[in-house]
Design a protein around this motif. Structure first.
Motif, short mmCIF file in Angstrom:
data_model
loop_
_atom_site.label_atom_id
_atom_site.label_comp_id
_atom_site.label_asym_id
_atom_site.label_seq_id
_atom_site.Cartn_x
_atom_site.Cartn_y
_atom_site.Cartn_z
N GLY A 172 -10.30 -1.45 1.59
CA GLY A 172 -10.11 -1.94 0.16
C GLY A 172 -10.45 -0.51 -0.41
O GLY A 172 -10.55 0.65 0.55
N THR A 173 -9.80 -0.42 -0.96
CA THR A 173 -9.94 1.13 -2.07
C THR A 173 -11.19 1.13 -3.38
O THR A 173 -10.84 0.31 -3.96
CB THR A 173 -8.54 1.33 -2.29
N MET A 174 -11.54 1.79 -3.74
CA MET A 174 -12.24 2.34 -5.04
C MET A 174 -11.58 3.33 -5.15
O MET A 174 -11.93 4.85 -5.06
CB MET A 174 -13.79 2.08 -4.92
N VAL A 231 -11.01 6.61 -2.99
CA VAL A 231 -11.74 6.70 -1.70
C VAL A 231 -11.51 4.79 -1.15
O VAL A 231 -11.71 3.92 -1.52
CB VAL A 231 -13.79 6.81 -1.98
N PRO A 232 -11.97 5.12 0.12
CA PRO A 232 -11.76 4.16 1.39
C PRO A 232 -12.98 3.18 0.99
O PRO A 232 -13.94 4.19 1.29
CB PRO A 232 -11.68 4.68 2.56
N LEU A 233 -12.54 1.75 1.27
CA LEU A 233 -14.29 0.86 1.46
C LEU A 233 -14.32 0.41 2.76
O LEU A 233 -13.31 0.57 3.65
CB LEU A 233 -14.19 -0.33 1.01
N ILE A 234 -14.74 1.03 3.82
CA ILE A 234 -15.20 1.25 4.93
C ILE A 234 -15.74 -0.07 5.96
O ILE A 234 -17.38 0.34 4.66
CB ILE A 234 -15.45 2.37 5.91
N VAL A 293 0.52 -1.35 0.09
CA VAL A 293 0.22 0.25 0.26
C VAL A 293 1.39 1.29 -0.03
O VAL A 293 0.49 2.21 -0.75
CB VAL A 293 -1.12 -0.36 1.29
N GLU A 294 1.96 1.36 0.65
CA GLU A 294 2.28 1.92 0.99
C GLU A 294 3.24 2.47 -0.72
O GLU A 294 3.71 3.74 -0.39
CB GLU A 294 4.51 2.47 1.55
N ASP A 295 2.94 1.49 -0.92
CA ASP A 295 3.62 2.19 -3.08
C ASP A 295 2.79 2.91 -3.81
O ASP A 295 2.43 3.51 -5.16
CB ASP A 295 4.53 1.07 -3.76
N VAL A 296 1.64 2.80 -3.04
CA VAL A 296 0.37 3.87 -4.19
C VAL A 296 -0.10 5.45 -2.92
O VAL A 296 -0.75 4.59 -2.13
CB VAL A 296 -0.25 3.08 -4.90
N PRO A 297 0.87 5.75 -2.57
CA PRO A 297 0.57 6.95 -2.20
C PRO A 297 -0.86 6.72 -1.54
O PRO A 297 -1.57 7.66 -0.40
CB PRO A 297 1.36 8.11 -2.11
N ALA A 298 -1.41 7.39 -2.70
CA ALA A 298 -2.93 8.23 -2.81
C ALA A 298 -3.70 7.44 -2.05
O ALA A 298 -4.80 7.77 -1.17
CB ALA A 298 -3.61 8.05 -4.30
N HIS A 299 -3.65 5.84 -2.45
CA HIS A 299 -4.67 4.75 -1.43
C HIS A 299 -4.02 4.49 0.09
O HIS A 299 -4.75 4.66 0.33
CB HIS A 299 -4.20 3.58 -2.43
N ALA A 300 -2.93 5.10 -0.08
CA ALA A 300 -1.97 4.69 1.20
C ALA A 300 -3.28 5.60 2.14
O ALA A 300 -3.03 5.65 3.63
CB ALA A 300 -0.63 4.79 1.29
N GLN A 301 -3.37 6.73 1.39
CA GLN A 301 -3.71 8.04 2.32
C GLN A 301 -4.87 7.80 2.14
O GLN A 301 -6.05 7.74 3.27
CB GLN A 301 -3.40 9.28 1.07
N ALA A 302 -5.60 7.22 1.71
CA ALA A 302 -7.34 7.39 1.42
C ALA A 302 -7.33 6.39 2.74
O ALA A 302 -8.47 5.95 3.53
CB ALA A 302 -7.99 6.33 0.49
N ILE A 303 -6.67 5.10 3.09
CA ILE A 303 -6.97 4.24 3.89
C ILE A 303 -6.28 4.73 5.03
O ILE A 303 -7.61 4.61 5.86
CB ILE A 303 -5.67 3.31 3.36
N ARG A 304 -5.35 5.57 5.27
CA ARG A 304 -5.12 6.54 6.58
C ARG A 304 -6.51 6.87 7.65
O ARG A 304 -5.81 7.10 8.36
CB ARG A 304 -3.83 6.45 6.49
#
Ligand code: ADP
Length: 790
Positions: free
Chosen positions: A508-510, A498-501, A455-466
């Motif tokens: 996950g992420t969408m 966007v995060p899947l919560i 996940v850290e390789d894809v910052p946008a996703h990491a940020q959405a998750i964090r």
């Protein structure tokens, strides 16, 4: 007659002189009066000024007359009317202070020059550009020798001047000065009137234009047509070639409407106009400035102004630009952009009118915006509803996510939508879809190839998750949120992650992305994406729970089957030794009965009774374990026949107890006959068994139609059951032992198992001491409908 004329005048030798003076004064007045009438009979300024020139020449007896009007804009006197000059002798603007009329205007007093050859006119050596020569030369060429100029003054303001010229040297004559001054006064009034008239005509025109705009606003037209009409009208009223309307929200400009005053449509220009969608205001500084200052911005020469960028000038070929902010309830909601291809000045009144129109347009824009927003919301809501509907209509995850991904991309006007799960910080690609539904197997492979990325390789996703918040990537080429190789691999230009919560956990992420260009994300978009993501998370979670419950069910079914087999084999195995015990006890009693002491014989009797009971118990347990393993096929069974058979078996017991049996018409049901017999046998048997000492004992059997099912009831007026035990009695070996009757406590367990296996349910309604009603439902037809029987 006025009193003054009655009074006798003191005549002297100079009386003739007075008479003459009086007469000439009267004539003067009459002439002036007549001129005044001529002047005030028209409101047309050129005609008024012509009359002044004409009268001045006639009344004073000069050869020429020129009337000048002062233009406040350039502070020059402009020749408006002449008398005695041929049309070739054109004269143009003159600076204040030049020549006789102009000195008069500057000095606000009559100016007389008896002979220009002796004393030249002021500044007559100055150039007179329009005449192409020095003023003195022009005067000489015209043959003027003497001149008298008088200013027009009204309410302290110099409006112009009139000047008469003689071909010969002239002597100052007070009468002439008076006459010309009188004319000038009338002229001043006439000019004022004409100007007022012009002004009121203009205002009338503007009011009509505003009224028209208000009328358009109040019309039943849809907001787009309203904006179109208003833009066109505004351009017309304000004298521009084109009027464009921009909306301003979230710090962005959005082109809403552009119209030419003449109504012509130029598709290329419209396309260019619309293509600037969602740009920052700073890209067109004139707009930015008007919005920032909430005040109009005028650019009279776009070619040289830093306020209008070159590409804008080139695309729309414009020269004069007027930007007026649209202000609604104190906030800027947009801007009017008026332009034309030639340089032009814009007067104060035009600006004021533009602002007035702008307030009207602001209203229209506001309405249009609300309308557009509502329409968009409705479309988004429809998409969301559709997604929710689909989510609840199927539990199959894959086709569902496919649908959702496509719909989401469409609802957000993006090309693609992908769904990833993140397990232990690693990517699990689940779904990727194009809005238009087309497939790109190569890209799908590439997407799958991203599996196990951290996940850290894809910052946008990491940020959405964090942050558990949407992460917009407006311009992927200029953003740190997406790694370059990722951007290149999928040709991403804009994205929203966007995060899947689910249950407060990010699972996950969408992502929606687009290759067409940078994209601005509004909060409304992000909100919609979040709502959809919540639905996706729910679907994923539901599917997982469903999988889990399916597994648990299968598990349980296996265990139940095992248990049934166990019960079956145990009861079966118990049967043989029991039969031996029964046999032995029988033999013992038969062969040695007489020799046995009485007590021993009683014991043997007890052994026999208990083994019988045990036999019944084993039989019941066997029956219980056999349900569900029935080999026989279901068929239509007459409930009436079954009840009659069972009742026949109970007849002697009922007769003994004096029980009245009540049964109405009973329908045909669908099932295994022996099962239905077991159910009715148990229920009716219990009803008779637990009558207690009820007087007028009765047992009733009936049914209620429940659509595809029939609800059957067995009612008695016996001992009843405490509601505390309404559930317990259906369990194996549960007996209440309120009365001394035989029983194993397995009957109702068998009944429940049979009823449930047929898809029905069973319950009891009872109060202790007041009888009991057992109810159960049973199918009337095979599960797939009446026609599936064959
Ligand atoms: P049993 O062999 O004891 O009749 P069942 O499983 O048929 O076992 O019934 C369980 C218990 O439910 C009975 O022991 C009795 O206490 C109660 N019961 C069943 N039917 C009736 C009824 N019609 N009226 C009152 N009590 C009943």
């Amino acid at each position: 007659m006025s009193p003054g004329t009655k009074r006798a005048r003191p005549f002297t030798t100079g009386e003739d002189c007075y008479v003459e003076a009086g007469e000439s004064r009267a004539m003067e007045l009459a002439a002036l009066h007549e001129s005044a009438q001529a002047m005030t009979s028209t409101l047309h300024l050129p005609a008024v000024l012509e009359t002044i020139a004409d009268r001045a020449v006639k009344l004073i007896g000069a050869e020429r007359c020129v009337v000048f009007e002062l233009d406040a804009l350039d502070d020059c006197l402009h020749l408006r009317a002449t008398e005695g000059l041929s049309s070739s002798e054109t004269l143009g603007a003159v600076r204040l202070g030049q020549g006789a009329a102009l000195s008069a205007a500057l000095g606000r007093a009559p100016f007389f020059m008896p002979d220009v050859e002796i004393q030249p006119l002021p500044m007559s050596d100055g150039r007179w550009p329009d005449a192409g020569a020095a003023m003195g030369e022009v005067v000489r060429r015209l043959g003027c020798r003497a001149a008298l100029g008088v200013p027009f003054v009204s309410r302290e303001a110099v409006l112009g001047a009139v000047c008469v010229y003689w071909d010969q040297p002239h002597v100052y004559d007070e009468r002439e000065v008076r006459l010309l001054t009188g004319l000038a006064q009338y002229a001043a009034i006439a000019i004022e009137n004409a100007r007022l008239h012009e002004e009121s005509q203009r205002r009338l025109g503007e009011t009509a234009a505003l009224l028209k705009i208000a009328e358009i606003l109040n019309s039943q037209l849809d907001p787009d047509s309203v904006l179109k009409e208003i833009a066109r009208r505004t351009a017309q009223v304000l004298g521009f070639e084109r009027c464009s309307v921009f909306l301003w929200s979230d710090g962005r400009l959005q082109p809403a409407m552009s119209q030419f005053a003449d109504g012509r449509a130029v598709p290329e220009l419209w396309a260019a106009f619309k293509s600037i969608a969602r740009y920052r205001a700073e890209e067109i500084p004139a707009l930015a400035e008007a919005i920032r200052r909430a005040a109009p911005v005028l650019v009279s020469d776009a070619d040289v102004s830093p306020l209008v960028p070159a590409w804008w000038v080139e695309t729309f070929s414009l020269k004069t630009v007027l930007v007026v902010p649209l202000i609604r309830q104190g906030a800027v909601v947009g801007a009017l952009h008026l332009d034309k291809t030639d340089p032009a000045s814009v007067g104060d009144h035009q600006l004021a009118l533009a602002m007035t129109i702008a307030t009207q347009v602001a209203l229209a824009v506001d309405t249009a915006r609300h309308y557009a927003e509502e329409r968009k919301r409705a479309a988004e809501l429809a998409a969301l509803l559709e997604i929710t509907r689909e989510s609840t209509s199927t539990l199959e995850l894959k086709p569902l996510l496919k649908q959702i991904a496509q719909r989401t991309a469409r609802a957000l006007d993006m090309e693609r939508c992908s769904i990833n799960l993140w397990r232990g910080g690693h990517l699990v690609p689940i779904m990727s879809q194009y809005a238009d539904g087309h497939h790109d197997p190569a890209l799908w492979q590439k997407f799958k190839g991203m599996a196990a990325q951290h996940v850290e390789d894809v910052p946008a996703h990491a940020q959405a998750i964090r942050t558990k918040q949407p992460v917009p990537v407006e311009d992927a080429l200029n953003s740190d949120l997406l790694e370059r190789y990722w951007v290149d691999a999928f040709g991403i230009r804009a994205a929203l992650v966007v995060p899947l919560i689910a249950k407060d956990e990010v699972i996950g992420t969408m992502t929606v992305d687009d290759a067409r260009g940078p994209r601005y994300w509004s909060t409304a978009h992000a909100d919609l994406a979040m709502t959809i993501a919540a639905q996706v998370a729910l679907s994923v979670e539901n599917a997982r729970l469903y999988d889990e419950s399916q597994r648990a069910r299968a598990d349980l079914q296996g265990k139940n089957a095992e248990l049934d087999t166990f019960v079956y084999s145990v009861s079966h195995d118990l049967k043989a030794p029991l039969v031996t015990i029964q046999g032995m006890a029988g033999l013992l009693l038969k062969e040695y009965g007489p020799q046995l002491p009485e007590e021993a014989a009683r014991y043997l009797g007890r052994i026999q009774a208990n083994t019988e009971k045990m036999e019944r118990l084993i039989a019941d347990l066997l029956a219980l374990s056999r349900i569900g393993r029935e080999a026989r096929a279901p068929a239509a069974v007459s409930l009436g026949e079954v009840v009659d058979d069972v009742a026949a078996g109970l007849a002697s017991a009922m007769r003994e107890r004096g029980v009245r049996m009540i049964r109405g018409d009973l329908p045909t049901v669908w099932g295994i006959r022996t099962h239905i017999e077991q159910v009715m046998g148990n229920l009716l048997g219990n009803a008779v068994k637990y009558l207690g000492d009820a007087v007028e004992a009765s047992v009733e059997v009936g049914t209620v139609d429940r659509g595809t099912l029939v609800e059957c009831y067995v009612r008695d007026n016996g001992i009843g059951i405490d509601p505390a035990y309404h559930e317990r009695i259906f369990e194996v070996f549960q007996r209440l032992q309120e009365v001394e009757v035989d029983g194993t406590g397995v009957g109702l367990a068998i009944v429940r198992k049979i009823v449930q296996a047929s898809g029905g349910r069973i319950w009891v309604e009872s109060v202790k001491g007041q009888g009991a009603t057992f109810r159960f439902t049973w199918p009337k037809e095979p599960a797939n409908g009446p026609h599936s029987r064959s």
